[in-house]
Write a protein that holds these residues in place. Structure first.
Motif, PDB file in Angstrom:
ATOM      1  N   SER A   1       0.861  -1.296  -0.045  1.00  0.00           N
ATOM      2  CA  SER A   1      -0.209   0.059  -0.144  1.00  0.00           C
ATOM      3  C   SER A   1       0.743   1.344   0.016  1.00  0.00           C
ATOM      4  O   SER A   1       0.621   2.107  -0.813  1.00  0.00           O
ATOM      5  CB  SER A   1      -1.048   0.089   1.292  1.00  0.00           C
ATOM      6  OG  SER A   1      -1.801  -1.088   1.238  1.00  0.00           O
ATOM      7  N   ILE A   2       1.930   1.264   0.722  1.00  0.00           N
ATOM      8  CA  ILE A   2       2.869   2.361   0.740  1.00  0.00           C
ATOM      9  C   ILE A   2       3.624   2.695  -0.374  1.00  0.00           C
ATOM     10  O   ILE A   2       3.723   3.746  -0.993  1.00  0.00           O
ATOM     11  CB  ILE A   2       3.994   2.345   1.821  1.00  0.00           C
ATOM     12  CG1 ILE A   2       3.318   2.224   3.276  1.00  0.00           C
ATOM     13  CG2 ILE A   2       5.095   3.214   1.843  1.00  0.00           C
ATOM     14  CD1 ILE A   2       4.247   1.773   4.469  1.00  0.00           C
ATOM     15  N   LEU A   3       3.920   1.624  -1.141  1.00  0.00           N
ATOM     16  CA  LEU A   3       4.610   1.575  -2.499  1.00  0.00           C
ATOM     17  C   LEU A   3       3.566   2.245  -3.392  1.00  0.00           C
ATOM     18  O   LEU A   3       3.816   3.025  -4.418  1.00  0.00           O
ATOM     19  CB  LEU A   3       5.118   0.329  -2.853  1.00  0.00           C
ATOM     20  CG  LEU A   3       5.653   0.161  -4.398  1.00  0.00           C
ATOM     21  CD1 LEU A   3       6.779   0.885  -4.526  1.00  0.00           C
ATOM     22  CD2 LEU A   3       5.932  -1.349  -4.790  1.00  0.00           C
ATOM     23  N   TYR A   4       2.305   1.538  -3.513  1.00  0.00           N
ATOM     24  CA  TYR A   4       1.236   2.102  -4.358  1.00  0.00           C
ATOM     25  C   TYR A   4       1.084   3.750  -4.059  1.00  0.00           C
ATOM     26  O   TYR A   4       0.831   4.304  -5.175  1.00  0.00           O
ATOM     27  CB  TYR A   4      -0.012   1.141  -4.096  1.00  0.00           C
ATOM     28  CG  TYR A   4      -1.150   1.518  -5.053  1.00  0.00           C
ATOM     29  CD1 TYR A   4      -1.155   0.791  -5.896  1.00  0.00           C
ATOM     30  CD2 TYR A   4      -2.005   2.348  -4.773  1.00  0.00           C
ATOM     31  CE1 TYR A   4      -2.238   1.073  -7.106  1.00  0.00           C
ATOM     32  CE2 TYR A   4      -2.941   2.712  -5.806  1.00  0.00           C
ATOM     33  CZ  TYR A   4      -3.087   2.061  -6.932  1.00  0.00           C
ATOM     34  OH  TYR A   4      -4.312   2.339  -7.803  1.00  0.00           O
TER      35      TYR A   4
ATOM     36  N   THR B   1      -9.091  -4.358   2.695  1.00  0.00           N
ATOM     37  CA  THR B   1      -9.738  -3.366   3.690  1.00  0.00           C
ATOM     38  C   THR B   1      -8.357  -2.310   4.101  1.00  0.00           C
ATOM     39  O   THR B   1      -8.549  -1.245   4.171  1.00  0.00           O
ATOM     40  CB  THR B   1     -10.570  -3.735   4.898  1.00  0.00           C
ATOM     41  OG1 THR B   1      -9.703  -4.587   5.557  1.00  0.00           O
ATOM     42  CG2 THR B   1     -11.463  -4.662   4.416  1.00  0.00           C
ATOM     43  N   GLN B   2      -7.382  -2.773   4.427  1.00  0.00           N
ATOM     44  CA  GLN B   2      -6.417  -2.284   4.888  1.00  0.00           C
ATOM     45  C   GLN B   2      -5.735  -1.460   3.855  1.00  0.00           C
ATOM     46  O   GLN B   2      -5.414  -0.293   4.165  1.00  0.00           O
ATOM     47  CB  GLN B   2      -5.337  -3.040   5.284  1.00  0.00           C
ATOM     48  CG  GLN B   2      -4.109  -2.401   6.084  1.00  0.00           C
ATOM     49  CD  GLN B   2      -2.817  -3.472   6.522  1.00  0.00           C
ATOM     50  OE1 GLN B   2      -2.015  -3.568   5.540  1.00  0.00           O
ATOM     51  NE2 GLN B   2      -2.779  -3.931   7.539  1.00  0.00           N
ATOM     52  N   PHE B   3      -5.564  -1.913   2.739  1.00  0.00           N
ATOM     53  CA  PHE B   3      -5.313  -1.051   1.323  1.00  0.00           C
ATOM     54  C   PHE B   3      -6.469   0.211   1.349  1.00  0.00           C
ATOM     55  O   PHE B   3      -5.897   1.346   1.267  1.00  0.00           O
ATOM     56  CB  PHE B   3      -5.357  -1.691   0.259  1.00  0.00           C
ATOM     57  CG  PHE B   3      -5.149  -0.977  -0.991  1.00  0.00           C
ATOM     58  CD1 PHE B   3      -4.086  -0.653  -1.704  1.00  0.00           C
ATOM     59  CD2 PHE B   3      -6.448  -0.823  -1.925  1.00  0.00           C
ATOM     60  CE1 PHE B   3      -3.741  -0.241  -2.582  1.00  0.00           C
ATOM     61  CE2 PHE B   3      -6.159  -0.073  -3.016  1.00  0.00           C
ATOM     62  CZ  PHE B   3      -4.858   0.449  -3.424  1.00  0.00           C
ATOM     63  N   VAL B   4      -7.538  -0.015   1.321  1.00  0.00           N
ATOM     64  CA  VAL B   4      -8.552   1.281   1.417  1.00  0.00           C
ATOM     65  C   VAL B   4      -8.340   1.985   2.507  1.00  0.00           C
ATOM     66  O   VAL B   4      -8.455   3.310   2.274  1.00  0.00           O
ATOM     67  CB  VAL B   4     -10.236   0.509   1.268  1.00  0.00           C
ATOM     68  CG1 VAL B   4     -10.902   1.776   1.399  1.00  0.00           C
ATOM     69  CG2 VAL B   4     -10.284  -0.630   0.098  1.00  0.00           C
TER      70      VAL B   4
END
Length: 437
Positions: A102-105, A292-295
Motif C-alpha cells: 500500500s505504501i509503495l502504491y 480493507t487495509q489498502f482502502v
C-alpha cells in the motif's frame, strides 16, 4: 483434542500456524484447504467431522470465514490463548505485506510504469472474480429457489441500488421462514443425533462479548476524543466496524459492499484503484479481506491532517485492520461454546443457505461493476423510475484492458493457472501494452 486424544503443545500450535499464515495464498477456498491438509490430514489435531462442522459454523458469522476457522481451531486446542495466537498468526504476515504494498502504491501511483503494471492487474482481477462467481454459484445454487434468490439479489443491487445489509439480512430471514415449512426448497438435510444436554454457556458468551466489545471499541474512543467525528479516521473506523457486522457470506460479499461504498459513497479511491487493491490482496498470504487495509491506508493518506500523509496512512491501515478483525475474535470466543448445539438448528441452517444464495447475486453485481469500470475510463449513471442504469462512455473503452482480460480468462478457465501466475503474466502484459502502445 485430536483423533488420538492427545492435543499439541502450545509451541507446536504456534509453529503450525506460522506455517499456515505464511502459505495461506489463494483466497478463502485455498486457505481452508491448506488448514485441512496441515491440521486434519497430516497432524490430525482436529477430526474431519469437527472441522467441517466448524467451517459451517464460521459461514454463519460475518467476516472472513477462513480466519475465523483458524481462530476456532486454536480455541479448540488451547482455549483463548490458542485462539488468539492462531487468529493473529493467520492475519499478521498478510497484513505486513499488504501494508508495504500500500505504501509503495501510494508513493508510485503517478509513475507511468506503475500505472501500466496495474493495467494488467485490474484485467486479471476480472477473471479472478468471475471464477469465484462461477465456483460459488455452482456449489450454492442447487435449487430453483436459491437461483431465484441470487437473481433477485443481483437485480436489487445492480439495478435498484438497494442497501447491501438489507439484501443479505432479508435473505437470511426469508431462509429461516422457508426452512420451517419447505426445507426442500433449500436442500436442507435433517439433523441427526440428540442435542447436547449440558447447560447453555451464557456466562462464557457474555464475558467474551463484553471483553472483545471493549477491545473493538477502544481505538474509536481514542479517535473520538483526539480528532472528533468529522475526521476521516472516524469515518474509516465507523465504516469498517459496520462492515464487520453486516457482511455475511464470505470475503467476496465483503468486497462487493466495500468496493461500492468506498468509491461511490465516500470517494476515498477510484474504481480502478479498488481493483488494484483486490489484485494486491490476491497475491499476499492471509485473508482476502485484507484489502480493507489498502482502502483504509489510501483514505487516510489522502486526507492526512493533522498528520503527515505517511503517518496518517499507517494509522488508517492499523485502525482498519483492528476494527475488521477484532470482531472475528468476538464472534468465535462468544459463540464457539454453542457450536455443538448448532448442528440441530435447522432454521439457522436455512437462513445460511438462503444468505449464501443471495451472496452469489452480490458477487455477480461486483463482477459487473468491476467489468464496467475496468474496461471503460468513464461510467455515468442515470435513473428510470426506480431503476439505476450505468452508462459507459463508449469512446473511453480501453482495448488494452479488454485484451488482457480475455487473456486472463483463458489462463484461469482454460489453462487453469494459479492466481499468482495469472496476475504476474497480466501485469507483465500491462507493462508492455501500457508503455509501448
Amino acid at each position: 483434542m485430536t483423533e488420538t486424544g492427545a492435543g499439541p503443545s502450545f509451541p507446536a500450535l504456534l509453529k503450525a500456524f506460522v506455517r499456515v499464515g505464511m502459505l495461506s495464498f489463494g483466497g478463502p477456498a485455498g486457505q481452508i484447504a491448506l488448514m485441512h491438509r496441515e491440521l486434519v490430514e497430516e497432524r490430525r489435531w482436529v477430526s474431519e467431522e469437527d472441522y467441517l462442522h466448524a467451517l459451517n459454523f464460521c459461514h454463519l458469522l460475518p467476516g472472513p470465514e477462513a480466519q475465523q476457522l483458524a481462530t476456532w481451531i486454536g480455541w479448540r486446542l488451547h482455549g483463548w490463548r490458542g485462539g488468539l495466537a492462531a487468529g493473529l498468526l493467520f492475519v499478521i504476515p498478510g497484513a505486513l505485506v499488504i501494508l508495504a504494498l500500500s505504501i509503495l502504491y501510494a508513493l508510485a501511483a503517478d509513475l507511468g510504469w506503475f500505472a501500466a503494471l496495474f493495467l494488467g492487474v485490474k484485467a486479471a482481477v476480472l477473471a479472478i472474480v468471475a471464477q469465484a462467481l462461477l465456483r460459488i454459484g455452482g456449489r450454492a445454487l442447487d435449487t430453483r429457489f436459491k437461483q431465484a434468490l441470487a437473481l433477485a439479489a443481483f437485480v436489487a443491487l445492480f439495478f435498484l441500488d438497494l442497501p447491501f445489509p438489507l439484501i443479505v439480512l432479508g435473505a437470511g430471514v426469508l431462509g429461516i421462514a422457508v426452512a420451517a415449512v419447505l426445507p426442500q426448497w433449500l436442500a436442507l438435510k435433517p439433523a441427526g443425533g440428540e442435542p447436547p444436554s449440558a447447560p447453555r454457556p451464557w456466562r462464557a458468551t457474555l464475558g467474551a462479548a463484553l471483553l472483545w466489545g471493549a477491545i473493538w471499541a477502544a481505538p474509536m474512543v481514542i479517535v473520538f476524543l483526539v480528532l472528533g467525528r468529522d475526521h476521516v479516521l472516524w469515518d474509516i473506523g465507523a465504516f469498517f466496524s459496520q462492515l464487520a457486522v453486516v457482511t455475511f457470506g464470505g470475503a467476496y460479499a465483503v468486497l462487493a459492499y466495500m468496493a461500492q461504498e468506498a468509491v461511490q459513497g465516500f470517494g476515498w479511491l477510484q474504481a480502478g484503484e479498488m481493483a488494484d487493491g483486490l489484485g494486491l490482496a490476491e497475491t499476499t498470504p492471509g485473508p482476502l479481506i485484507m484489502v480493507t487495509q489498502f482502502v483504509g491506508f489510501l483514505a487516510a493518506f489522502r486526507a492526512p491532517e493533522p498528520f503527515s500523509p505517511l503517518v496518517a496512512g499507517l494509522i488508517g491501515a492499523g485502525l482498519t485492520t483492528w476494527v475488521t478483525f477484532a470482531p472475528c475474535f468476538l464472534w468465535i470466543f462468544a459463540f464457539a461454546p454453542w457450536i455443538d448445539r448448532l448442528r440441530h438448528a435447522v432454521r439457522l441452517k436455512g437462513g445460511l443457505a438462503a444468505l449464501t444464495a443471495a451472496v452469489v447475486g452480490v458477487i455477480a453485481n461486483l463482477t459487473a461493476w468491476f467489468t464496467l469500470h475496468v474496461l471503460f475510463g468513464q461510467v455515468g449513471e442515470d435513473t428510470a423510475g426506480p431503476l439505476r442504469i450505468y452508462l459507459p462512455e463508449w469512446s473511453s473503452f480501453d482495448w488494452r484492458a479488454a485484451l488482457l482480460a480475455m487473456l486472463a480468462c483463458l489462463l484461469v478457465f482454460g489453462a487453469r493457472w494459479s492466481v499468482p501466475k495469472v496476475l504476474a503474466l497480466a501485469a507483465a502484459g500491462g507493462l508492455v501494452l501500457g508503455l509501448f502502445l
